[in-house]
Design a protein around this motif. Structure first.
Motif, PDB file in Angstrom:
ATOM      1  N   ALA A 178       9.203  11.562   5.599  1.00  0.00           N
ATOM      2  CA  ALA A 178       9.218  11.809   7.044  1.00  0.00           C
ATOM      3  C   ALA A 178       8.026  11.133   7.709  1.00  0.00           C
ATOM      4  N   ALA A 179       6.866  11.182   7.050  1.00  0.00           N
ATOM      5  CA  ALA A 179       5.671  10.544   7.611  1.00  0.00           C
ATOM      6  C   ALA A 179       5.837   9.032   7.643  1.00  0.00           C
ATOM      7  N   ALA A 180       6.347   8.448   6.554  1.00  0.00           N
ATOM      8  CA  ALA A 180       6.556   7.000   6.501  1.00  0.00           C
ATOM      9  C   ALA A 180       7.544   6.559   7.579  1.00  0.00           C
ATOM     10  N   THR A 181       8.550   7.379   7.814  1.00  0.00           N
ATOM     11  CA  THR A 181       9.539   7.074   8.850  1.00  0.00           C
ATOM     12  C   THR A 181       8.907   7.129  10.239  1.00  0.00           C
ATOM     13  N   ALA A 182       8.083   8.146  10.463  1.00  0.00           N
ATOM     14  CA  ALA A 182       7.513   8.377  11.794  1.00  0.00           C
ATOM     15  C   ALA A 182       6.542   7.290  12.211  1.00  0.00           C
ATOM     16  N   ILE A 183       5.850   6.649  11.240  1.00  0.00           N
ATOM     17  CA  ILE A 183       4.825   5.672  11.605  1.00  0.00           C
ATOM     18  C   ILE A 183       5.262   4.230  11.335  1.00  0.00           C
ATOM     19  N   GLY A 184       6.583   4.029  11.221  1.00  0.00           N
ATOM     20  CA  GLY A 184       7.097   2.664  11.150  1.00  0.00           C
ATOM     21  C   GLY A 184       6.907   1.954  12.483  1.00  0.00           C
ATOM     22  N   ASP A 185       6.682   0.650  12.437  1.00  0.00           N
ATOM     23  CA  ASP A 185       6.436  -0.102  13.671  1.00  0.00           C
ATOM     24  C   ASP A 185       7.579   0.009  14.665  1.00  0.00           C
ATOM     25  N   ASP A 186       8.819  -0.048  14.164  1.00  0.00           N
ATOM     26  CA  ASP A 186       9.953   0.022  15.083  1.00  0.00           C
ATOM     27  C   ASP A 186      10.016   1.363  15.787  1.00  0.00           C
ATOM     28  N   THR A 187       9.750   2.437  15.046  1.00  0.00           N
ATOM     29  CA  THR A 187       9.763   3.778  15.650  1.00  0.00           C
ATOM     30  C   THR A 187       8.667   3.913  16.701  1.00  0.00           C
ATOM     31  N   LEU A 188       7.468   3.437  16.373  1.00  0.00           N
ATOM     32  CA  LEU A 188       6.348   3.540  17.320  1.00  0.00           C
ATOM     33  C   LEU A 188       6.585   2.680  18.562  1.00  0.00           C
ATOM     34  N   ARG A 212       9.098   0.967   5.069  1.00  0.00           N
ATOM     35  CA  ARG A 212       8.013   1.817   4.575  1.00  0.00           C
ATOM     36  C   ARG A 212       8.554   2.883   3.620  1.00  0.00           C
ATOM     37  N   VAL A 213       9.670   3.468   3.978  1.00  0.00           N
ATOM     38  CA  VAL A 213      10.281   4.468   3.100  1.00  0.00           C
ATOM     39  C   VAL A 213      10.729   3.833   1.795  1.00  0.00           C
ATOM     40  N   ALA A 214      11.352   2.659   1.881  1.00  0.00           N
ATOM     41  CA  ALA A 214      11.885   1.998   0.690  1.00  0.00           C
ATOM     42  C   ALA A 214      10.785   1.662  -0.311  1.00  0.00           C
ATOM     43  N   TRP A 215       9.650   1.143   0.190  1.00  0.00           N
ATOM     44  CA  TRP A 215       8.583   0.759  -0.729  1.00  0.00           C
ATOM     45  C   TRP A 215       7.821   1.955  -1.258  1.00  0.00           C
ATOM     46  N   PHE A 216       7.708   3.020  -0.473  1.00  0.00           N
ATOM     47  CA  PHE A 216       7.123   4.248  -1.004  1.00  0.00           C
ATOM     48  C   PHE A 216       8.008   4.794  -2.127  1.00  0.00           C
ATOM     49  N   LYS A 217       9.312   4.827  -1.898  1.00  0.00           N
ATOM     50  CA  LYS A 217      10.240   5.324  -2.915  1.00  0.00           C
ATOM     51  C   LYS A 217      10.180   4.466  -4.176  1.00  0.00           C
ATOM     52  N   ARG A 218      10.017   3.166  -4.001  1.00  0.00           N
ATOM     53  CA  ARG A 218       9.952   2.276  -5.162  1.00  0.00           C
ATOM     54  C   ARG A 218       8.782   2.670  -6.067  1.00  0.00           C
ATOM     55  N   GLY A 219       7.624   2.926  -5.465  1.00  0.00           N
ATOM     56  CA  GLY A 219       6.475   3.352  -6.241  1.00  0.00           C
ATOM     57  C   GLY A 219       6.678   4.733  -6.829  1.00  0.00           C
ATOM     58  N   MET A 220       7.278   5.633  -6.050  1.00  0.00           N
ATOM     59  CA  MET A 220       7.489   7.009  -6.484  1.00  0.00           C
ATOM     60  C   MET A 220       8.475   7.068  -7.645  1.00  0.00           C
ATOM     61  N   GLU A 221       9.478   6.232  -7.614  1.00  0.00           N
ATOM     62  CA  GLU A 221      10.518   6.266  -8.648  1.00  0.00           C
ATOM     63  C   GLU A 221      10.079   5.593  -9.945  1.00  0.00           C
ATOM     64  N   THR A 222       9.220   4.589  -9.852  1.00  0.00           N
ATOM     65  CA  THR A 222       8.834   3.836 -11.041  1.00  0.00           C
ATOM     66  C   THR A 222       7.482   4.243 -11.608  1.00  0.00           C
ATOM     67  N   GLY A 223       6.534   4.612 -10.738  1.00  0.00           N
ATOM     68  CA  GLY A 223       5.176   4.902 -11.187  1.00  0.00           C
ATOM     69  C   GLY A 223       4.487   3.686 -11.774  1.00  0.00           C
ATOM     70  N   ALA A 280       0.831  -1.204   0.000  1.00  0.00           N
ATOM     71  CA  ALA A 280       0.000   0.000   0.000  1.00  0.00           C
ATOM     72  C   ALA A 280       0.869   1.258   0.000  1.00  0.00           C
ATOM     73  N   ASP A 281       2.005   1.215   0.691  1.00  0.00           N
ATOM     74  CA  ASP A 281       2.950   2.334   0.648  1.00  0.00           C
ATOM     75  C   ASP A 281       3.481   2.525  -0.774  1.00  0.00           C
ATOM     76  N   CYS A 282       3.796   1.418  -1.423  1.00  0.00           N
ATOM     77  CA  CYS A 282       4.294   1.476  -2.793  1.00  0.00           C
ATOM     78  C   CYS A 282       3.229   2.051  -3.723  1.00  0.00           C
ATOM     79  N   TYR A 283       1.985   1.615  -3.548  1.00  0.00           N
ATOM     80  CA  TYR A 283       0.898   2.145  -4.365  1.00  0.00           C
ATOM     81  C   TYR A 283       0.718   3.648  -4.140  1.00  0.00           C
ATOM     82  N   ALA A 284       0.943   4.109  -2.909  1.00  0.00           N
ATOM     83  CA  ALA A 284       0.876   5.547  -2.631  1.00  0.00           C
ATOM     84  C   ALA A 284       1.931   6.281  -3.445  1.00  0.00           C
TER      85      ALA A 284
END
Length: 283
Positions: A226-236, A257-268, A198-202
């Motif tokens: 920053a948002a993806a980093t803040a709501i990671g399970d390890d951080t929480l 979470r950051v890695a998969w968001f970036k994957r979607g952002m970079e590839t579309g 879902a992060d990747c789809y975002a």
């Protein structure tokens, strides 16, 4: 974000001032996290049990006021997701059935049970609705230190990602995997993959929308990161318990979470979000 000339979605259901009003706060969230670690029970389930004893008041839904800036903002973001995912589905010869976005205060009823603001934004596959208490955006800024419009848009786009998974049958397959799981840790691992996709789809939504309409301003991609980093399970968990317990993760670490968001952002490309195949290949 540059949204002044963009349309608003018609699929908004405003229950604020109505719905189920209950007093679940941050303290309850911390108790639920600790209780989840000790018992293995999903924290959302524990929050649901906590709120069952609270008084209930049901009021009919309505459309948000035109001068409600935050409601207008999420309405426009929802419209952008409708346009983008509509095009993606159409290219595959499929129909994109638009989700409803429900705005509520405190708690409200859903087809998946009672929904509490303390759970954060969430998607219910049984009624194809996304639920959000807009006060979460204040928490995102003040408690999680992840301010900005694109941070807020990322949160909503993530929940729309769950709707996409539901339409594609991915959610049902993951639920079947969780039911067959031999341990809680195995079931949690399946949940993590669903959340990361879902992060990747975002990210896919953001890349495709911005490439067509140029809605992002300089520095806004970093807001989502920053948002993806803040709501990671390890951080929480580190904030709540002082340490992280990876086998209890249900959404993924901040790094994941950051890695998969970036994957979607970079590839579309939604095909690049197939985390189930990627993890089998060891990627």
């Amino acid at each position: 974000m540059l949204l002044d000339n963009e349309r608003e979605s018609e699929n908004i259901e405003d229950r604020r001032g109505g719905g189920l009003i209950k007093g679940i706060g941050i303290g309850s969230v911390l108790l639920a996290l600790i209780g989840s670690y000790l018992t293995g029970v999903n924290p959302a389930t524990l929050l649901g049990l906590m709120e069952q004893t609270a008084p209930v008041q049901q009021v009919s839904a309505h459309k948000p006021a035109a001068n409600d800036k935050t409601a207008v903002f999420v309405s426009k973001i929802l419209a952008e997701t409708e346009d983008t995912w509509g095009e993606v589905f159409a290219a595959k010869g499929k129909e994109y059935r638009k989700p409803k976005l429900v705005l509520f205060t405190g708690s409200t009823t859903t087809a998946c049970g009672n929904g509490a603001a303390a759970m954060g934004p969430f998607y219910c596959p049984l009624d194809s609705k996304i639920y959000i208490d807009l006060s979460f955006f204040s928490e995102l800024q003040n408690r999680f230190h992840a301010p900005g419009e694109f941070a807020e848009a990322y949160v909503l786009a993530h929940e729309v990602g769950h709707h996409v998974q539901n339409l594609l049958g991915i959610s049902a397959r993951v639920n079947a995997i969780k039911q067959r799981a031999s341990s809680k840790a195995e079931a949690n691992a399946a949940s993590v993959k669903l959340e990361l996709q879902a992060d990747c789809y975002a990210g896919v939504w953001a890349q495709r929308t911005d490439s067509q309409k140029h809605i992002l301003e300089p520095g806004e991609i970093e807001q989502a990161i920053a948002a993806a980093t803040a709501i990671g399970d390890d951080t929480l968990q580190k904030k709540a318990l002082g340490y992280a317990v990876p086998e209890t993760f249900t959404h993924g670490s901040s790094e994941q979470r950051v890695a998969w968001f970036k994957r979607g952002m970079e590839t579309g490309d939604p095909a690049q979000c197939n985390i189930f195949a990627a993890t089998r290949r060891g990627n």
